[in-house]
Design an enzyme around this catalytic site. Structure first.
Site, mmCIF file in Angstrom:
data_model
loop_
_atom_site.group_PDB
_atom_site.id
_atom_site.type_symbol
_atom_site.label_atom_id
_atom_site.label_comp_id
_atom_site.label_asym_id
_atom_site.label_seq_id
_atom_site.Cartn_x
_atom_site.Cartn_y
_atom_site.Cartn_z
ATOM 1 N N ASP A 17 0.809 -1.229 0.000
ATOM 2 C CA ASP A 17 0.000 0.000 0.000
ATOM 3 C C ASP A 17 0.844 1.283 0.000
ATOM 4 O OD1 ASP A 17 -1.965 -1.884 0.177
ATOM 5 O OD2 ASP A 17 -2.724 -1.269 2.129
ATOM 6 N N LYS A 116 -6.910 -4.739 -3.150
ATOM 7 C CA LYS A 116 -7.678 -5.306 -2.045
ATOM 8 C C LYS A 116 -8.635 -4.268 -1.474
ATOM 9 C CE LYS A 116 -3.798 -4.457 1.130
ATOM 10 N NZ LYS A 116 -4.433 -3.538 2.073
ATOM 11 N N CYS A 161 -1.818 -3.022 7.723
ATOM 12 C CA CYS A 161 -1.696 -3.885 6.546
ATOM 13 C C CYS A 161 -0.388 -4.665 6.505
ATOM 14 C CB CYS A 161 -1.881 -3.058 5.284
ATOM 15 S SG CYS A 161 -3.557 -2.362 5.172
#
Length: 217
Positions: A17, A116, A161
Site C-alpha cells: 500500500d 484489495k 496492513c
C-alpha cells in the site's frame, strides 16, 4: 547488523500500500509515509530481483469508512459481521490519484499488483485475505507457483496492513522479515503503548524477524 543473504529463486520483496492516500497530504496520512519510497527503491534497485505490491482499492461508500456510519467518527470501532472494524476516513478510492501506486516508486521489478478492499462490505488489511479471513486475494497461489519461501515486507502501515500480511504469511508457512525503516505506522493508542508496539510484540511472538535496509547489499 548482519548482512542478509538472499536467494533470488525463493525470496521476494512485498510492497504494501505505498500509495499517496496514505502519505502526507493524503486522505489517511501516515506520518512520514513518503519516507519509505526512497528506501524501497534502493531495495528494488539492487538486492531484490522480484517483488509484488498491493493497493487499497475501495469503492465509494465502503463500509469501513466512518462516513458510511452516521454519527460515527474516524478511528472509532464498530462491530461488523466479520468482527471489530476500525472506521477510517474515506481513502484509497478506486481510480483516484490517491489510490495509485506512488508515482516515485520504481516499478520495473514489481511482477504482481494485488488490489484489495474492493468488496464494499469487507475491509482488507492483509495482502493474503480480506478481513473476513476466508476470502483470498490470490497472492498465496501466485507465490506458491513461483516457489517463494521467504517474504520481506515493506510499506504502510506497520501496525495494520503490513502486520496483518506478516501474520498471514507465517500462518501460510512462509518465513517473514519486516524491513523496519521501509515501513511507517499509524500508531493509535493501545494497551502497553501504541498499535505499532502491539503489532511488533505480536509478530515477534510468531517468529517474524525484523531488520533494516542496511542489512542488504
Amino acid at each position: 547488523m548482519a548482512i542478509m543473504d538472499l536467494d533470488h529463486t525463493t525470496d521476494i520483496l512485498g510492497i504494501v500500500d505505498v500509495q499517496p492516500t496514505f502519505m502526507p497530504g493524503g486522505e489517511l496520512p501516515v506520518a512520514e509515509g513518503d519516507a519509505v519510497v526512497p528506501v524501497i527503491n534502493r531495495l528494488l534497485a539492487g538486492p531484490f530481483r522480484h517483488a509484488f505490491a498491493t493497493q487499497d482499492w475501495h469503492p465509494p461508500g465502503h463500509s469501513s469508512f466512518a462516513s458510511s456510519h452516521p454519527g460515527r467518527q474516524p478511528f472509532e470501532t464498530v462491530r461488523m459481521p466479520y468482527g471489530p472494524q476500525t472506521l477510517w476516513p474515506d481513502h484509497g478510492i478506486q481510480g483516484s490519484p490517491g489510490a495509485a501506486l506512488h508515482p516515485g516508486l520504481a516499478q520495473a521489478r514489481i511482477e504482481l499488483i494485488i488490489r484489495k478492499g474492493f468488496d464494499p462490505e469487507i475491509d482488507s488489511y492483509s495482502t493474503f485475505f480480506e478481513n473476513d479471513r476466508t476470502t483470498s486475494t490470490g497472492l498465496h497461489g501466485w507465490l506458491q507457483a513461483r516457489g517463494v519461501r521467504r517474504i520481506f515486507l515493506t510499506g504502510l502501515a506497520t501496525d495494520y496492513c503490513v502486520a496483518w500480511s506478516a501474520e498471514d504469511a507465517v500462518r501460510l508457512g512462509y518465513r517473514v522479515t519486516v524491513i523496519e525503516d521501509a515501513c511507517r505506522g499509524i500508531g493509535l493508542p493501545a494497551e502497553g503503548g501504541t498499535t505499532i508496539d502491539a503489532a511488533r510484540r505480536r509478530l515477534a511472538g510468531m517468529g517474524v524477524e525484523f531488520t533494516a535496509s542496511s542489512a542488504f547489499v
